[in-house]
Design a protein around this motif. Structure first.
Motif, PDB file in Angstrom:
ATOM      1  N   PHE A 197     -23.211  28.970  24.144  1.00 43.02           N
ATOM      2  CA  PHE A 197     -23.564  29.546  25.361  1.00 43.02           C
ATOM      3  C   PHE A 197     -24.521  30.664  25.142  1.00 43.02           C
ATOM      4  N   LYS A 198     -25.139  31.042  26.384  1.00 40.94           N
ATOM      5  CA  LYS A 198     -25.932  32.275  26.366  1.00 40.94           C
ATOM      6  C   LYS A 198     -25.191  33.569  25.877  1.00 40.94           C
ATOM      7  N   ASP A 199     -23.755  33.456  26.141  1.00 41.11           N
ATOM      8  CA  ASP A 199     -23.223  34.891  25.802  1.00 41.11           C
ATOM      9  C   ASP A 199     -21.904  34.550  24.895  1.00 41.11           C
ATOM     10  N   GLY A 200     -22.082  33.563  24.130  1.00 38.10           N
ATOM     11  CA  GLY A 200     -20.873  33.187  23.183  1.00 38.10           C
ATOM     12  C   GLY A 200     -20.966  31.582  22.660  1.00 38.10           C
ATOM     13  N   HIS A 201     -19.840  31.421  22.036  1.00 41.01           N
ATOM     14  CA  HIS A 201     -19.675  29.846  21.600  1.00 41.01           C
ATOM     15  C   HIS A 201     -18.298  29.564  21.579  1.00 41.01           C
ATOM     16  N   VAL A 202     -18.093  28.329  21.319  1.00 38.63           N
ATOM     17  CA  VAL A 202     -16.707  27.872  20.972  1.00 38.63           C
ATOM     18  C   VAL A 202     -16.873  26.594  19.927  1.00 38.63           C
ATOM     19  N   PHE A 203     -15.837  26.766  19.052  1.00 37.68           N
ATOM     20  CA  PHE A 203     -15.800  25.973  17.837  1.00 37.68           C
ATOM     21  C   PHE A 203     -14.661  24.708  18.403  1.00 37.68           C
ATOM     22  N   LEU A 204     -15.061  23.499  18.432  1.00 43.29           N
ATOM     23  CA  LEU A 204     -13.876  22.538  18.609  1.00 43.29           C
ATOM     24  C   LEU A 204     -13.737  21.806  17.196  1.00 43.29           C
ATOM     25  N   ASN A 205     -12.531  21.448  16.885  1.00 46.00           N
ATOM     26  CA  ASN A 205     -12.300  20.616  15.807  1.00 46.00           C
ATOM     27  C   ASN A 205     -11.618  19.319  16.286  1.00 46.00           C
ATOM     28  N   ALA A 206     -11.360  18.635  15.400  1.00 47.79           N
ATOM     29  CA  ALA A 206     -10.512  17.069  15.921  1.00 47.79           C
ATOM     30  C   ALA A 206      -9.290  17.449  16.441  1.00 47.79           C
ATOM     31  N   GLY A 207      -9.312  16.943  17.738  1.00 47.41           N
ATOM     32  CA  GLY A 207      -8.016  17.016  18.182  1.00 47.41           C
ATOM     33  C   GLY A 207      -8.030  18.324  19.405  1.00 47.41           C
ATOM     34  N   GLU A 208      -9.178  18.569  19.552  1.00 44.74           N
ATOM     35  CA  GLU A 208      -9.495  19.890  20.431  1.00 44.74           C
ATOM     36  C   GLU A 208     -10.545  19.505  21.507  1.00 44.74           C
ATOM     37  N   MET A 209     -10.427  20.022  22.720  1.00 43.12           N
ATOM     38  CA  MET A 209     -11.422  19.723  23.734  1.00 43.12           C
ATOM     39  C   MET A 209     -11.836  21.022  24.389  1.00 43.12           C
ATOM     40  N   PHE A 210     -13.114  20.816  25.281  1.00 39.83           N
ATOM     41  CA  PHE A 210     -13.569  21.814  25.955  1.00 39.83           C
ATOM     42  C   PHE A 210     -14.337  21.646  27.288  1.00 39.83           C
ATOM     43  N   ILE A 211     -14.038  22.049  28.206  1.00 35.87           N
ATOM     44  CA  ILE A 211     -14.759  21.453  29.805  1.00 35.87           C
ATOM     45  C   ILE A 211     -15.979  22.278  29.599  1.00 35.87           C
ATOM     46  N   VAL A 212     -17.216  22.108  29.686  1.00 33.60           N
ATOM     47  CA  VAL A 212     -18.440  22.903  30.068  1.00 33.60           C
ATOM     48  C   VAL A 212     -18.512  23.064  31.566  1.00 33.60           C
ATOM     49  N   PRO A 213     -18.300  24.201  32.266  1.00 29.71           N
ATOM     50  CA  PRO A 213     -18.608  24.241  33.592  1.00 29.71           C
ATOM     51  C   PRO A 213     -19.849  23.707  34.082  1.00 29.71           C
ATOM     52  N   LYS A 214     -19.831  23.257  35.396  1.00 32.08           N
ATOM     53  CA  LYS A 214     -20.882  22.816  36.171  1.00 32.08           C
ATOM     54  C   LYS A 214     -21.902  24.083  36.107  1.00 32.08           C
ATOM     55  N   GLY A 215     -23.107  23.782  35.812  1.00 32.89           N
ATOM     56  CA  GLY A 215     -24.099  24.828  35.824  1.00 32.89           C
ATOM     57  C   GLY A 215     -24.409  25.819  34.766  1.00 32.89           C
ATOM     58  N   VAL A 216     -23.597  25.640  33.695  1.00 30.24           N
ATOM     59  CA  VAL A 216     -23.609  26.857  32.679  1.00 30.24           C
ATOM     60  C   VAL A 216     -24.470  26.209  31.316  1.00 30.24           C
ATOM     61  N   GLU A 217     -25.368  26.926  31.152  1.00 32.11           N
ATOM     62  CA  GLU A 217     -26.302  26.452  29.975  1.00 32.11           C
ATOM     63  C   GLU A 217     -25.347  26.511  28.853  1.00 32.11           C
ATOM     64  N   HIS A 218     -25.593  25.279  27.991  1.00 35.14           N
ATOM     65  CA  HIS A 218     -24.973  25.178  26.784  1.00 35.14           C
ATOM     66  C   HIS A 218     -25.994  24.401  25.773  1.00 35.14           C
ATOM     67  N   ARG A 219     -25.570  24.358  24.381  1.00 30.10           N
ATOM     68  CA  ARG A 219     -26.349  23.795  23.589  1.00 30.10           C
ATOM     69  C   ARG A 219     -25.421  23.288  22.329  1.00 30.10           C
ATOM     70  N   PRO A 220     -24.881  21.938  22.237  1.00 31.49           N
ATOM     71  CA  PRO A 220     -24.084  21.521  21.115  1.00 31.49           C
ATOM     72  C   PRO A 220     -24.909  21.603  19.859  1.00 31.49           C
ATOM     73  N   PHE A 221     -24.070  21.829  18.826  1.00 30.42           N
ATOM     74  CA  PHE A 221     -24.456  22.149  17.485  1.00 30.42           C
ATOM     75  C   PHE A 221     -23.372  21.451  16.591  1.00 30.42           C
ATOM     76  N   ALA A 222     -23.852  20.534  15.372  1.00 35.59           N
ATOM     77  CA  ALA A 222     -22.994  19.985  14.421  1.00 35.59           C
ATOM     78  C   ALA A 222     -23.632  20.120  13.222  1.00 35.59           C
ATOM     79  N   GLU A 223     -23.011  20.893  12.281  1.00 33.79           N
ATOM     80  CA  GLU A 223     -23.688  21.075  10.830  1.00 33.79           C
ATOM     81  C   GLU A 223     -23.584  19.673  10.223  1.00 33.79           C
ATOM     82  N   LYS A 224     -22.291  19.072  10.364  1.00 33.74           N
ATOM     83  CA  LYS A 224     -22.045  17.823   9.770  1.00 33.74           C
ATOM     84  C   LYS A 224     -21.719  16.979  10.934  1.00 33.74           C
TER      85      LYS A 224
END
Lengths: 122, 122
Positions: free
Chosen positions: B64-91
């Motif tokens: 996110f423009k002001d932070g980030h979140v890591f999601l591992n297997a068995g985890e979830m996250f909801i990106v709120p409407k209108g919020v700029e985001h960029r997914p990234f996966a090293e593997k």
């Protein structure tokens, strides 16, 4: 932390009762709920909505009047709107349920002993 | 068979391209999609809807423009409407995306090289 992942195992460790879905997140007007299932639920239908089941652990059987489906970990099924169904779990099942906010677990079988509050967060 | 579970691993074995969500089920006007992610996606937002990510394998970072979140297997996250985001996966990451039917993967970054068709079933 501003952005926090929701960990299913962690959330599931916070409660033990069966047939009592706990909301963990809201997407627009839909909710993602975690639930533990064991034994036989009540026959019911949801007249206004489809209902998504994703199994995380165990084997869930969903009975229909004319058949059934088995869901193992890593499998999902969507019960179509209006279709009578009865979840059954011989051993404990951990699952995600996704449906619109406000849906009651027993659907049209309101006030069944298994009817749970519909908007309990964990 | 009238009632058939959807098996995530089986569906994921049917395609290999990254950043190209495949619809596996529809719940009312929402779709559940499977996706494989690797590398850096484009910054974008979805002006009309929240977007749910559930990680099945690997580790997904959502910037996110002001932070980030890591999601591992068995985890979830909801990106709120209108919020700029960029997914990234090293593997490689395997994930479920849940959002209303018709949502384009790159949101307001339309016609990006990574823009995929929005209603491809598998």
């Amino acid at each position: 932390m501003k952005y926090q992942a929701i960990n299913f195992a962690e959330k599931l460790s916070l409660f033990s009762e069966y047939w009592s879905p706990k909301v963990v997140a809201e997407m627009n007007d839909y909710q993602l709920k975690l639930v533990k299932l064991k034994g036989e639920f009540v026959w019911h239908r949801h007249s206004d909505t489809d209902e998504t089941f994703i199994v995380l652990e165990g084997q869930l059987r969903i009975d229909f009047k004319d058949g059934h489906v088995f869901l193992n970990a890593g499998e999902m099924f969507i019960v179509p709107k209006g279709v009578e169904h009865r979840p059954f779990a011989e051993k404990e099942v951990k699952a995600i349920i996704i449906e619109p906010k406000g849906v009651v677990n027993t659907g049209d079988a309101i006030a069944d002993p298994l009817t749970a509050e519909s908007d309990v967060w964990i």
